[in-house]
Design a protein around this motif. Structure first.
Motif, PDB file in Angstrom:
ATOM      1  N   PRO A   1      48.902 -28.957  13.957  1.00 47.90           N
ATOM      2  CA  PRO A   1      50.095 -28.212  14.557  1.00 47.90           C
ATOM      3  C   PRO A   1      50.776 -29.390  14.991  1.00 47.90           C
ATOM      4  O   PRO A   1      51.113 -30.173  15.540  1.00 47.90           O
ATOM      5  CB  PRO A   1      49.181 -27.390  15.946  1.00 47.90           C
ATOM      6  CG  PRO A   1      48.357 -28.593  15.909  1.00 47.90           C
ATOM      7  CD  PRO A   1      47.720 -29.439  14.691  1.00 47.90           C
ATOM      8  N   ARG A   2      52.216 -28.509  14.457  1.00 46.12           N
ATOM      9  CA  ARG A   2      53.497 -29.392  15.289  1.00 46.12           C
ATOM     10  C   ARG A   2      53.851 -27.714  15.470  1.00 46.12           C
ATOM     11  O   ARG A   2      54.529 -26.946  15.774  1.00 46.12           O
ATOM     12  CB  ARG A   2      54.303 -29.225  13.862  1.00 46.12           C
ATOM     13  CG  ARG A   2      54.026 -30.754  13.508  1.00 46.12           C
ATOM     14  CD  ARG A   2      53.958 -32.141  14.155  1.00 46.12           C
ATOM     15  NE  ARG A   2      53.444 -32.999  13.324  1.00 46.12           N
ATOM     16  CZ  ARG A   2      52.464 -33.997  13.196  1.00 46.12           C
ATOM     17  NH1 ARG A   2      51.621 -32.756  14.124  1.00 46.12           N
ATOM     18  NH2 ARG A   2      51.912 -34.877  12.220  1.00 46.12           N
ATOM     19  N   ASN A   3      54.777 -28.607  16.926  1.00 51.26           N
ATOM     20  CA  ASN A   3      56.117 -27.159  17.552  1.00 51.26           C
ATOM     21  C   ASN A   3      57.611 -27.150  16.507  1.00 51.26           C
ATOM     22  O   ASN A   3      57.665 -28.236  15.593  1.00 51.26           O
ATOM     23  CB  ASN A   3      56.666 -27.826  18.638  1.00 51.26           C
ATOM     24  CG  ASN A   3      55.770 -28.155  20.022  1.00 51.26           C
ATOM     25  OD1 ASN A   3      54.527 -26.990  19.414  1.00 51.26           O
ATOM     26  ND2 ASN A   3      55.902 -28.524  20.949  1.00 51.26           N
TER      27      ASN A   3
ATOM     28  N   LYS B   1      61.525 -24.735  22.152  1.00 45.37           N
ATOM     29  CA  LYS B   1      60.945 -24.279  21.511  1.00 45.37           C
ATOM     30  C   LYS B   1      60.097 -23.373  21.229  1.00 45.37           C
ATOM     31  O   LYS B   1      60.021 -22.593  22.111  1.00 45.37           O
ATOM     32  CB  LYS B   1      59.470 -25.174  21.822  1.00 45.37           C
ATOM     33  CG  LYS B   1      58.195 -24.498  21.539  1.00 45.37           C
ATOM     34  CD  LYS B   1      57.444 -25.499  22.260  1.00 45.37           C
ATOM     35  CE  LYS B   1      55.615 -24.698  21.786  1.00 45.37           C
ATOM     36  NZ  LYS B   1      54.331 -24.343  22.680  1.00 45.37           N
TER      37      LYS B   1
ATOM     38  N   THR C   1      53.539 -23.299  17.740  1.00 49.82           N
ATOM     39  CA  THR C   1      53.328 -24.191  17.272  1.00 49.82           C
ATOM     40  C   THR C   1      52.941 -24.012  16.898  1.00 49.82           C
ATOM     41  O   THR C   1      51.832 -22.585  16.439  1.00 49.82           O
ATOM     42  CB  THR C   1      52.077 -24.381  18.624  1.00 49.82           C
ATOM     43  OG1 THR C   1      53.072 -24.996  19.371  1.00 49.82           O
ATOM     44  CG2 THR C   1      51.557 -26.078  17.879  1.00 49.82           C
TER      45      THR C   1
ATOM     46  N   THR D   1      54.268 -32.036  19.026  1.00 52.62           N
ATOM     47  CA  THR D   1      53.711 -31.090  20.215  1.00 52.62           C
ATOM     48  C   THR D   1      53.968 -31.823  21.086  1.00 52.62           C
ATOM     49  O   THR D   1      54.015 -30.527  22.276  1.00 52.62           O
ATOM     50  CB  THR D   1      52.619 -30.548  20.059  1.00 52.62           C
ATOM     51  OG1 THR D   1      51.407 -31.849  19.882  1.00 52.62           O
ATOM     52  CG2 THR D   1      52.341 -29.538  18.376  1.00 52.62           C
TER      53      THR D   1
ATOM     54  N   THR E   1      59.621 -30.476  23.057  1.00 50.75           N
ATOM     55  CA  THR E   1      59.488 -29.401  23.729  1.00 50.75           C
ATOM     56  C   THR E   1      61.078 -28.847  23.751  1.00 50.75           C
ATOM     57  O   THR E   1      61.579 -27.476  23.379  1.00 50.75           O
ATOM     58  CB  THR E   1      58.661 -28.719  24.526  1.00 50.75           C
ATOM     59  OG1 THR E   1      59.317 -29.086  26.009  1.00 50.75           O
ATOM     60  CG2 THR E   1      57.707 -28.687  24.274  1.00 50.75           C
TER      61      THR E   1
END
Length: 170
Positions: free
Chosen positions: A61-63, A117, A120, A150, A153
């Protein structure tokens, strides 16, 4: 050290958008201290909804961080609903709301970029849809899309910065 940006797209200074996007969007030119660029539905369709496609090409996962114009108080830009859908397949969207009003200088009116952000996202392609929630003089103006670690932000005008300091631009 973490990469500052895994996949970052900013057209704020260049006016060049290298993402798949809805046909009703345009690169809008506007003047603050310098000529700047934003992706929007244009001043003839201020309440319009638009979208871009972003890709998380990584294993985890990535922001997803968006950069957008803010002003105020009061803001010339609308509160905007952001919905993120898988590009292929059906799923409930990840939803968020952006409020493009800034009070950074109290009652002194300012025009600036905020980077925030909104979700996610797992690996894969995602359609990021924006829909204004109120009537305002200007359309929602998107200036960048960033797929980052992640741990990141927020960021500055052109996206995340290593120290995560907010960049005051104008």
């Amino acid at each position: 050290a973490l990469p500052i940006c895994d996949e970052c797209h900013s057209w704020f200074s260049s006016g060049r958008v290298h993402l798949e996007r809805s046909r009703n969007t345009m690169v809008e030119t506007f003047k603050t201290d310098n000529v700047q660029f934003a992706l929007s539905t244009g001043t003839n369709d201020v309440g319009g909804s638009g979208w871009v496609v972003v890709n998380n090409r990584f294993d985890g996962p990535r922001n997803l961080i968006l950069s957008y114009m803010v002003s105020g108080p009061p803001s010339m830009y609308p509160k905007t609903k952001i919905e993120i859908y898988p590009y292929q397949g059906d799923a409930d969207p990840i939803s968020n709301t952006l409020n493009p009003t800034t009070y950074e200088y109290g009652k002194v009116p300012v025009h600036d970029v905020h980077t925030k952000k909104v979700a996610t996202i797992p690996p894969g392609a995602w359609k990021v849809v924006w829909t204004p929630l109120e009537e305002t003089p200007r359309p929602f103006r998107l200036t960048g899309v960033h797929v980052v670690s992640t741990e990141i932000t927020q960021g500055g005008v052109n996206g995340p910065h290593p120290e995560l300091y907010y960049v005051e631009s104008y």
